[in-house]
Design a protein around this motif. Structure first.
Motif, PDB file in Angstrom:
ATOM      1  N   GLY A   1     -69.425 -44.490 -25.925  1.00 50.92           N
ATOM      2  CA  GLY A   1     -68.063 -44.166 -26.552  1.00 50.92           C
ATOM      3  C   GLY A   1     -67.376 -45.460 -26.489  1.00 50.92           C
ATOM      4  N   GLY A   2     -65.865 -45.394 -27.066  1.00 47.44           N
ATOM      5  CA  GLY A   2     -65.133 -46.613 -26.868  1.00 47.44           C
ATOM      6  C   GLY A   2     -64.623 -46.754 -25.606  1.00 47.44           C
ATOM      7  N   MET A   3     -64.642 -45.908 -24.574  1.00 49.59           N
ATOM      8  CA  MET A   3     -64.368 -45.862 -23.172  1.00 49.59           C
ATOM      9  C   MET A   3     -65.625 -45.938 -22.159  1.00 49.59           C
ATOM     10  SD  MET A   3     -61.199 -45.598 -23.326  1.00 49.59           S
ATOM     11  CE  MET A   3     -60.084 -45.263 -24.644  1.00 49.59           C
ATOM     12  N   GLY A   4     -66.844 -45.813 -22.528  1.00 53.12           N
ATOM     13  CA  GLY A   4     -67.970 -45.900 -21.560  1.00 53.12           C
ATOM     14  C   GLY A   4     -69.204 -45.238 -22.206  1.00 53.12           C
ATOM     15  N   ASP A   5     -70.109 -45.138 -21.341  1.00 51.67           N
ATOM     16  CA  ASP A   5     -71.371 -44.623 -21.512  1.00 51.67           C
ATOM     17  C   ASP A   5     -71.416 -43.197 -20.895  1.00 51.67           C
ATOM     18  OD1 ASP A   5     -71.968 -46.566 -23.278  1.00 51.67           O
ATOM     19  OD2 ASP A   5     -72.910 -47.837 -21.784  1.00 51.67           O
ATOM     20  N   VAL A   6     -72.333 -42.213 -21.212  1.00 52.64           N
ATOM     21  CA  VAL A   6     -72.647 -40.982 -20.600  1.00 52.64           C
ATOM     22  C   VAL A   6     -74.014 -41.004 -20.360  1.00 52.64           C
ATOM     23  CG1 VAL A   6     -72.524 -38.602 -20.528  1.00 52.64           C
ATOM     24  CG2 VAL A   6     -70.717 -39.734 -21.520  1.00 52.64           C
ATOM     25  N   TRP A   7     -74.534 -40.717 -19.163  1.00 56.98           N
ATOM     26  CA  TRP A   7     -75.751 -40.715 -18.569  1.00 56.98           C
ATOM     27  C   TRP A   7     -76.552 -39.466 -17.982  1.00 56.98           C
ATOM     28  CZ3 TRP A   7     -79.222 -45.158 -18.535  1.00 56.98           C
ATOM     29  CH2 TRP A   7     -78.366 -46.529 -18.956  1.00 56.98           C
ATOM     30  N   ARG A   8     -77.383 -39.156 -18.211  1.00 55.21           N
ATOM     31  CA  ARG A   8     -78.066 -38.039 -17.530  1.00 55.21           C
ATOM     32  C   ARG A   8     -78.844 -38.530 -16.168  1.00 55.21           C
ATOM     33  NH1 ARG A   8     -83.229 -36.221 -17.146  1.00 55.21           N
ATOM     34  NH2 ARG A   8     -83.796 -37.637 -18.868  1.00 55.21           N
ATOM     35  N   GLY A   9     -78.090 -37.930 -15.084  1.00 55.59           N
ATOM     36  CA  GLY A   9     -78.590 -38.536 -13.709  1.00 55.59           C
ATOM     37  C   GLY A   9     -79.017 -37.395 -13.075  1.00 55.59           C
ATOM     38  N   THR A  10     -79.362 -37.664 -11.722  1.00 58.48           N
ATOM     39  CA  THR A  10     -79.721 -36.787 -10.845  1.00 58.48           C
ATOM     40  C   THR A  10     -79.052 -36.981  -9.795  1.00 58.48           C
ATOM     41  OG1 THR A  10     -82.045 -36.874 -11.621  1.00 58.48           O
ATOM     42  CG2 THR A  10     -81.922 -35.896  -9.484  1.00 58.48           C
ATOM     43  N   ASP A  11     -78.482 -35.789  -8.954  1.00 58.99           N
ATOM     44  CA  ASP A  11     -77.789 -35.893  -7.608  1.00 58.99           C
ATOM     45  C   ASP A  11     -78.872 -35.879  -6.571  1.00 58.99           C
ATOM     46  OD1 ASP A  11     -76.174 -35.594  -5.335  1.00 58.99           O
ATOM     47  OD2 ASP A  11     -74.903 -33.970  -5.968  1.00 58.99           O
ATOM     48  N   GLN A  12     -79.276 -36.826  -5.872  1.00 57.96           N
ATOM     49  CA  GLN A  12     -80.390 -36.986  -5.008  1.00 57.96           C
ATOM     50  C   GLN A  12     -80.110 -36.115  -3.846  1.00 57.96           C
ATOM     51  OE1 GLN A  12     -80.918 -41.302  -4.675  1.00 57.96           O
ATOM     52  NE2 GLN A  12     -82.464 -41.131  -6.338  1.00 57.96           N
ATOM     53  N   VAL A  13     -78.749 -35.861  -3.507  1.00 57.99           N
ATOM     54  CA  VAL A  13     -78.477 -35.163  -2.299  1.00 57.99           C
ATOM     55  C   VAL A  13     -78.584 -33.605  -2.463  1.00 57.99           C
ATOM     56  CG1 VAL A  13     -76.345 -34.450  -0.728  1.00 57.99           C
ATOM     57  CG2 VAL A  13     -76.698 -36.812  -1.453  1.00 57.99           C
ATOM     58  N   LEU A  14     -78.035 -33.076  -3.598  1.00 62.74           N
ATOM     59  CA  LEU A  14     -78.353 -31.650  -3.923  1.00 62.74           C
ATOM     60  C   LEU A  14     -79.304 -31.472  -4.790  1.00 62.74           C
ATOM     61  CD1 LEU A  14     -74.537 -30.606  -4.585  1.00 62.74           C
ATOM     62  CD2 LEU A  14     -75.757 -30.700  -2.465  1.00 62.74           C
ATOM     63  N   GLY A  15     -79.947 -32.413  -5.436  1.00 65.85           N
ATOM     64  CA  GLY A  15     -81.151 -32.298  -6.410  1.00 65.85           C
ATOM     65  C   GLY A  15     -81.008 -31.374  -7.511  1.00 65.85           C
ATOM     66  N   ARG A  16     -80.060 -31.882  -8.128  1.00 67.34           N
ATOM     67  CA  ARG A  16     -79.452 -31.126  -9.392  1.00 67.34           C
ATOM     68  C   ARG A  16     -79.294 -32.172 -10.514  1.00 67.34           C
ATOM     69  NH1 ARG A  16     -73.497 -28.663  -8.201  1.00 67.34           N
ATOM     70  NH2 ARG A  16     -72.598 -30.561  -7.577  1.00 67.34           N
ATOM     71  N   THR A  17     -79.451 -31.751 -11.959  1.00 75.97           N
ATOM     72  CA  THR A  17     -79.159 -32.706 -12.705  1.00 75.97           C
ATOM     73  C   THR A  17     -77.749 -32.879 -13.257  1.00 75.97           C
ATOM     74  OG1 THR A  17     -81.217 -32.127 -13.908  1.00 75.97           O
ATOM     75  CG2 THR A  17     -79.683 -33.274 -15.319  1.00 75.97           C
ATOM     76  N   VAL A  18     -77.151 -33.951 -13.128  1.00 72.53           N
ATOM     77  CA  VAL A  18     -75.475 -34.044 -13.511  1.00 72.53           C
ATOM     78  C   VAL A  18     -75.380 -35.058 -14.851  1.00 72.53           C
ATOM     79  CG1 VAL A  18     -75.085 -33.587 -11.145  1.00 72.53           C
ATOM     80  CG2 VAL A  18     -75.402 -36.196 -11.884  1.00 72.53           C
ATOM     81  N   ALA A  19     -74.221 -35.148 -15.423  1.00 74.98           N
ATOM     82  CA  ALA A  19     -73.816 -35.992 -16.259  1.00 74.98           C
ATOM     83  C   ALA A  19     -72.735 -37.019 -15.783  1.00 74.98           C
ATOM     84  CB  ALA A  19     -73.189 -35.207 -17.426  1.00 74.98           C
ATOM     85  N   VAL A  20     -73.179 -38.409 -15.775  1.00 74.82           N
ATOM     86  CA  VAL A  20     -72.453 -39.318 -15.259  1.00 74.82           C
ATOM     87  C   VAL A  20     -71.679 -40.178 -16.406  1.00 74.82           C
ATOM     88  CG1 VAL A  20     -72.319 -41.655 -13.650  1.00 74.82           C
ATOM     89  CG2 VAL A  20     -74.160 -39.403 -13.219  1.00 74.82           C
ATOM     90  N   LYS A  21     -70.411 -40.466 -16.481  1.00 73.30           N
ATOM     91  CA  LYS A  21     -69.682 -40.962 -17.251  1.00 73.30           C
ATOM     92  C   LYS A  21     -69.148 -42.315 -16.689  1.00 73.30           C
ATOM     93  CE  LYS A  21     -66.792 -41.426 -20.840  1.00 73.30           C
ATOM     94  NZ  LYS A  21     -66.893 -41.155 -22.295  1.00 73.30           N
ATOM     95  N   SER A  22     -69.767 -43.287 -16.923  1.00 72.15           N
ATOM     96  CA  SER A  22     -69.203 -44.822 -16.754  1.00 72.15           C
ATOM     97  C   SER A  22     -68.319 -45.321 -17.471  1.00 72.15           C
ATOM     98  CB  SER A  22     -70.579 -45.719 -16.615  1.00 72.15           C
ATOM     99  OG  SER A  22     -71.138 -45.801 -17.732  1.00 72.15           O
ATOM    100  N   LEU A  23     -67.117 -45.641 -16.704  1.00 69.24           N
ATOM    101  CA  LEU A  23     -65.920 -46.381 -17.525  1.00 69.24           C
ATOM    102  C   LEU A  23     -66.254 -47.900 -17.858  1.00 69.24           C
ATOM    103  CD1 LEU A  23     -63.151 -44.660 -15.880  1.00 69.24           C
ATOM    104  CD2 LEU A  23     -64.418 -43.840 -18.032  1.00 69.24           C
TER     105      LEU A  23
END
Length: 463
Positions: free
Chosen positions: A21-43
């Motif tokens: 988007g105009g403000m950044g990108d959204v990634w599907r990521g992994t929280d390596q501490v809790l072992g769960r899938t997360v969404a990471v919004k980079s500005l």
């Protein structure tokens, strides 16, 4: 430049880019501490150059994390690594509403009202926390496979929104859903989110945005000056009134709160769904048909196919009775089936789409003997037991009748005399006979030669 495999904050691994988007990108990521899938919004790095933007955004992220509502995406973390500010959020399994509209074009009024009600509830939860979304659009509305909606990207588009409208394509989506007060440089309020949600509803119902233009600035100014084109004629008037009020130019003329908009939309959704179940409206679907206004299609009752003439019947017989018809039970062979009077033909209500309920029965139709259901066979064992029971009852009744008859007859006889008995009294009657009245024999004494013995007619010996 971010790429798959990069770790942010020494914890979150980027796996796949899922949106931009105009403000950044959204990634599907992994929280390596809790072992769960997360969404990471980079500005975008350019936003960090704005004075106070990073601090303001961090404060909004903290406030968003306090929102506890199923329609609001959960915020897990915020950080800054490698000169990149990022926001870690809940990963939602589902498609953005923009992808659904691109695929099907438009939604039914009932489905649109259901989504509007959920989005308005989520906005109301944010407004209670003092957060204005400022960027309500189909791309930020994620729909799960079960139909529930989640609102994402709170507060991302707050910084210099109007100033970036001149950059072609940078915030095109935001320009298409921007409120008139935001377009003129005023501060966004909860009423601005109500306007943007009304634009989303308009697009769902019409299959197009209310305003189009050559550039984002032109589109934004049309929100200020022009009136949108009327919605299609197949949209119910109540739904049109709800959308028009949400898109009022003056914020005071809109719905007072997002909760009020949610209640009105939910009530309309319930009413439309009830009409669809009762046959008064087309069924809910992703891409509803658009019948001509004022013309309702009346389904004709199905006509059963004719079968060859049967010698036992006086008219043609259909291959099978109409759906919903219950055949009569079969009669005994000694009794021919009695024809039932024809049932009145029912007329289906004027509806669009497929008729509901059972098919109508043609007038004058009666089932033939071959269609009648045979009577159930009685159990042979039951018949035998019934016969034995009846025989025992007859024997018992006969014994009772005989006993009663003998008692009534003996009651009028002299003492020592019994009807039907072979024993009589030895006393003689005045006429010299020793048989009692009514006996079928008399006793005669006959001399017997060779002695003084005599015998009777009964064969008894006397002396």
């Amino acid at each position: 430049m971010l790429s798959p495999g990069v770790q942010l904050g020494n914890r979150y691994r980027l796996d796949e880019r899922i949106a931009s988007g105009g403000m950044g990108d959204v990634w599907r990521g992994t929280d390596q501490v809790l072992g769960r899938t997360v969404a990471v919004k980079s500005l975008l790095p350019a936003l960090l150059d704005e004075p106070g933007f990073a601090e303001r955004f961090r404060g909004e992220a903290r406030t968003m994390a306090t929102i506890n509502h199923p329609g609001v995406v959960d915020v897990y973390d915020f950080g800054n690594d490698q000169h990149i500010a990022f926001l870690v959020m809940e990963y939602v399994e589902g498609d953005p509403l923009s992808a659904t509209l691109s695929r099907v074009g438009r939604l039914t009024p009932a489905r649109t009202m259901a989504l509007v009600a959920q989005a308005a509830d989520a906005l109301h939860a944010a407004h209670l926390k003092g957060i204005v979304h400022r960027d309500v659009k189909p791309g930020n509305l994620l729909v799960r496979p079960n139909g529930t909606l989640v609102l994402t990207d709170f507060g991302i588009a707050r910084s210099e929104l109007v100033g970036q409208l001149t950059a072609a394509g940078s915030v095109l989506g935001t320009a298409s859903y921007i409120s008139p007060e935001q377009a003129t440089g005023q501060v966004a309020t909860p009423a601005s989110d109500v306007y943007a949600l009304g634009v989303v509803a308009y697009q769902c119902l019409a299959g197009r945005r209310p305003f189009e233009g050559d550039n984002p600035l032109d589109i934004a100014m049309r929100h200020v000056r022009e009136t949108p084109r009327p919605l299609p004629s197949d949209i119910p008037p109540q739904v049109c009134a709800l959308v028009e009020r949400a898109m009022a130019k003056d914020p005071k003329d809109r719905w007072p709160t997002s909760a009020a908009l949610a209640g009105a939309a939910r009530q309309l959704k319930t009413s439309l769904s009830r009409q669809a179940r009762s046959g008064g409206a087309a069924p809910i679907s992703a891409a509803p048909a658009s019948p001509a206004p004022g013309r309702a299609q009346v389904p004709q009752p199905p006509r059963p196919p004719a079968a060859p003439h049967s010698p036992a019947a006086g008219h043609a017989m259909p291959h099978a009775p109409a759906a919903g018809h219950r055949p009569m039970a079969a009669h005994s062979p000694a009794r021919p089936p009695v024809a039932q009077p024809p049932r009145p033909t029912t007329v289906a209500p004027a509806v669009t789409g497929y008729p509901r309920g059972a098919a109508t029965v043609p007038s004058g139709y009666a089932p033939q003997p071959s269609q009648l259901r045979p009577a159930p066979r009685r159990s042979r064992t039951g018949m035998v037991l019934l016969a034995i029971l009846l025989g025992a009852l007859v024997v018992l009744c006969s014994g009772v009748v005989s006993y009663k008859f003998r008692n009534s007859t003996n009651a009028g006889m002299p003492a020592g005399t019994f009807v039907g008995s072979a024993v009589t009294s030895d006393a003689l009657r005045p006429d010299g006979r020793d048989d009692s009245v009514g006996t079928a024999y008399r006793r005669l004494d006959q001399p017997r030669s060779g002695g003084d013995e005599t015998t009777t007619s009964e064969g008894r010996r006397t002396r």
